[in-house]
Write an enzyme that holds these catalytic residues in place. Structure first.
Site, PDB file in Angstrom:
ATOM      1  N   SER A  71     -48.126  -3.205 -60.071  1.00 38.58           N
ATOM      2  CA  SER A  71     -48.045  -1.840 -59.574  1.00 38.58           C
ATOM      3  C   SER A  71     -48.607  -1.744 -58.158  1.00 38.58           C
ATOM      4  O   SER A  71     -48.103  -2.367 -57.243  1.00 38.58           O
ATOM      5  CB  SER A  71     -48.758  -0.890 -60.539  1.00 38.58           C
ATOM      6  OG  SER A  71     -48.476   0.451 -60.229  1.00 38.58           O
ATOM      7  N   ASP A  80     -44.971   3.486 -54.537  1.00 45.82           N
ATOM      8  CA  ASP A  80     -45.714   2.231 -54.636  1.00 45.82           C
ATOM      9  C   ASP A  80     -44.753   1.074 -54.889  1.00 45.82           C
ATOM     10  O   ASP A  80     -43.543   1.277 -55.037  1.00 45.82           O
ATOM     11  CB  ASP A  80     -46.800   2.331 -55.707  1.00 45.82           C
ATOM     12  CG  ASP A  80     -46.264   2.382 -57.121  1.00 45.82           C
ATOM     13  OD1 ASP A  80     -45.061   2.662 -57.296  1.00 45.82           O
ATOM     14  OD2 ASP A  80     -47.035   2.136 -58.068  1.00 45.82           O
ATOM     15  N   ASP A  85     -43.715  -0.969 -57.269  1.00 45.82           N
ATOM     16  CA  ASP A  85     -42.742  -1.002 -58.369  1.00 45.82           C
ATOM     17  C   ASP A  85     -42.120   0.367 -58.624  1.00 45.82           C
ATOM     18  O   ASP A  85     -41.419   0.563 -59.616  1.00 45.82           O
ATOM     19  CB  ASP A  85     -43.371  -1.564 -59.646  1.00 45.82           C
ATOM     20  CG  ASP A  85     -44.425  -0.660 -60.244  1.00 45.82           C
ATOM     21  OD1 ASP A  85     -45.192  -0.058 -59.471  1.00 45.82           O
ATOM     22  OD2 ASP A  85     -44.500  -0.557 -61.481  1.00 45.82           O
ATOM     23  N   ASP A 133     -43.114   3.367 -59.549  1.00 49.11           N
ATOM     24  CA  ASP A 133     -43.396   4.287 -60.649  1.00 49.11           C
ATOM     25  C   ASP A 133     -44.353   5.394 -60.222  1.00 49.11           C
ATOM     26  O   ASP A 133     -44.612   6.324 -60.977  1.00 49.11           O
ATOM     27  CB  ASP A 133     -43.921   3.549 -61.892  1.00 49.11           C
ATOM     28  CG  ASP A 133     -45.250   2.848 -61.666  1.00 49.11           C
ATOM     29  OD1 ASP A 133     -45.723   2.790 -60.518  1.00 49.11           O
ATOM     30  OD2 ASP A 133     -45.827   2.345 -62.663  1.00 49.11           O
TER      31      ASP A 133
END
Length: 577
Positions: free
Chosen positions: A146, A305, A307, A309
């Site tokens: 993340s 961010d 990834d 999410d």
């Protein structure tokens, strides 16, 4: 087994990867570094596994990933042969070793007769969640850390509904992972052989197309976009991550034609070279976007961010300076706009429900109730929001409207079941167009919400304590606060304590305790007599303990002063522990 024995087991293994072996050899005179790599096994918890990349049992590497994959293979196999045929969808972001770890996962799954669908190229977390549902797989894996620093990576596991595993299912998977005793000798199969046998299938375009089609459902007012979309100026940055392609495609499909990229950040970079942290929660991450925004007079800045999410938003204040909204503010704006539009269209269901977490602002509940909707709390972790969506689909008791958490995670349409930065980014652009048409910026809109609903202010402070000693420190902090609750030595003004570990709601005046109907979690939340609150929550994936604060005031000044007082008192106590 002691850390010295674990180290010996690795260094003496003749098949140990040369790079990992060389790393260990370079640390032969650094006992502390070696101990940190071997004093424990990298924990596979309810949120999967995350850690620094490197050699050792307490690091993310080929062998610890294989162990997780073997546990997942056994977990899927326990569901029967049909589950093995349905297989596992696997995606990865742009972090170091992400693609290698995804292929290793597929190689171990295939060796155990479990089919894998692997993305040819990096893709965001919400696309993985969507792919699990679209391909009807038995599980999913996202290789990502993340928003963590570059030296981290991770392994997140998903259930067949596209949501991260809830505790009951996660506990089953954890038991299979922990049953793998020797991560150095796990069987894997050559990916080319798996392709030939049909146990490995590469995916990309078909999922991308379907995901973008579903994104149209997020749009609330297409005529508004047709009218204003070309006038609205938007700057978007993926912060060197995975969102550039799907986000730009969604903007184009919807009709936002005045969208600018941040050239220094629009391509994937595992080192995140232009930011100190690739996290839109950190306001410094917007520095490059602000430069572009100022040059093109942008109405809205959006940052996701790595990834994709999590998403952050920024807009200009009265002085013409960009202000970055926190997660609670962005959530309040999105929620209010969503419900406003549904109300105008006569589309608010009688049983509509908003789902937020226990550390998310109470402003969301106030907004939902002002439209006649219900808001409920779940534990921190988007999997609990996904779990509620699944429950409502099954029993028809409620209609899901919006789910969010203060840490910049939002979900509008449940075709994905994890937080999805693409969805709220698209809705935020529409929302900005709406307010632009009415002569307002998003900053103006936020001020209006405060004046209408009250000045709900929140803050978050994180303390990082690395290594073995750090973990002990975090445990000590939680123990001290729980002992104070047990002895009645809580701060003046506190009237109620919610201990999510014991599942009890405790009243300082001695009233009978109540049961909290949520899964057990190592979290403490304390409420003052004026409705203010603070919460202590150790992270499940990072060496951190997080302190959340929430107040409501009649004015900006009143709310700020109360917030600072509570923060000062709590953190002073923590510093003394």
């Amino acid at each position: 087994m002691s850390w010295e024995q674990e180290y010996k087991r690795w260094i003496e293994n003749p098949s140990l990867d040369n790079v990992l072996k060389e790393e260990l050899e370079s640390l032969v005179n650094d006992q502390a570094a070696l101990e940190d790599r071997f004093y424990k096994k990298l924990e596979f918890g309810t949120a999967g596994m995350r850690g620094e990349i490197g050699s050792g049992t307490n690091r993310m590497n080929t062998y610890t990933v294989r162990k997780a994959a073997k546990g997942l293979a056994d977990y899927v196999a326990s569901k029967g042969e049909e589950a093995k045929k349905r297989g596992v969808a696997i995606a990865y972001d742009n972090r170091r070793k992400s693609k290698e770890f995804s292929v290793e996962t597929a190689a171990v799954l295939g060796a155990n007769g479990v089919k894998a669908y692997v993305f040819k190229e990096l893709r965001p977390t919400p696309v993985l969640s969507f792919a699990v549902r679209e391909l009807e797989t038995a599980a999913g894996v996202m290789i990502t850390a993340s928003h963590n620093p570059p030296e981290y990576n991770g392994f997140k596991a998903y259930g067949s509904d596209g949501s991260q595993l809830v505790p009951e299912d996660a506990d089953q998977l954890i038991s299979y992972v922990n049953a793998v005793e020797d991560e150095l000798s796990i069987e894997r199969e050559d990916p080319e052989k798996l392709e030939t046998s049909g146990l490995l299938e590469w995916v990309l375009e078909s999922i991308d197309t379907r995901y973008n089609e579903e994104m149209k459902r997020v749009i609330m007012d297409q005529p508004l976009i047709d009218e204003i979309g070309g006038q609205l100026s938007v700057v978007f940055t993926p912060l060197h991550g995975t969102a550039q392609v799907p986000m730009m495609r969604a903007f184009e499909t919807a009709g936002f034609t005045n969208v600018y990229s941040v050239p220094e950040q629009d391509t994937p970079d595992s080192e995140f070279s232009t930011v100190s942290s690739p996290n839109p929660e950190e306001h410094s991450a917007f520095a490059e976007a602000i430069k572009v925004g100022e040059s093109v007079h942008a109405d809205l800045l959006i940052a996701t961010d790595p990834d994709a999410d999590r998403v952050g938003l920024a807009a200009k204040n009265e002085q013409g300076q960009y202000v970055v909204f926190n997660g609670n503010q962005a959530g309040a704006l999105l929620l209010d706009y969503l419900l406003k539009k549904k109300h105008e269209q006569g589309a608010l269901p009688e049983n509509g429900i908003v789902i937020k977490t226990i550390v998310t602002s109470e402003m969301g509940r106030t907004i939902a109730e002002s439209y006649g909707m219900t808001a409920i709390d779940v534990l921190t972790g988007f999997k609990f929001i996904g779990e509620k969506i699944r429950q409502y689909e099954a029993d028809g008791s409620n209609t899901f409207l919006f789910g969010y958490e203060e840490s910049y995670g939002y979900l509008i349409e449940p075709f994905a079941r994890d937080k999805d930065a693409i969805q709220p980014s698209l809705l935020a652009a529409e929302m900005a167009a709406y307010y632009k048409k009415h002569g307002m910026s998003l900053y103006d809109a936020m001020v209006h919400l405060y004046e209408k609903y009250g000045f709900y202010y929140e803050d978050l402070v994180s303390y990082t304590y690395k290594g073995k000693e750090g973990g002990e420190k975090i445990n000590r902090i939680m123990d001290v606060f729980r002992r104070d609750v047990a002895s009645g030595e809580v701060s003046a003004g506190i009237v109620k304590i919610e201990d999510y570990h014991t599942g009890e709601r405790i009243f300082v005046d001695g009233s009978p305790r109540e049961t909290i109907d949520l899964p057990a979690s190592n979290v403490l939340k304390m409420f003052y007599d004026d409705g203010s609150w603070f919460c202590l929550r150790p992270s499940g994936t990072e060496p951190k303990i997080k302190f959340y604060f929430g107040v409501k005031g009649a004015s900006d000044k009143e709310a700020n002063e109360r917030l600072e007082t509570i923060k000062h008192d709590l953190l002073a106590k923590v510093d003394r522990i």
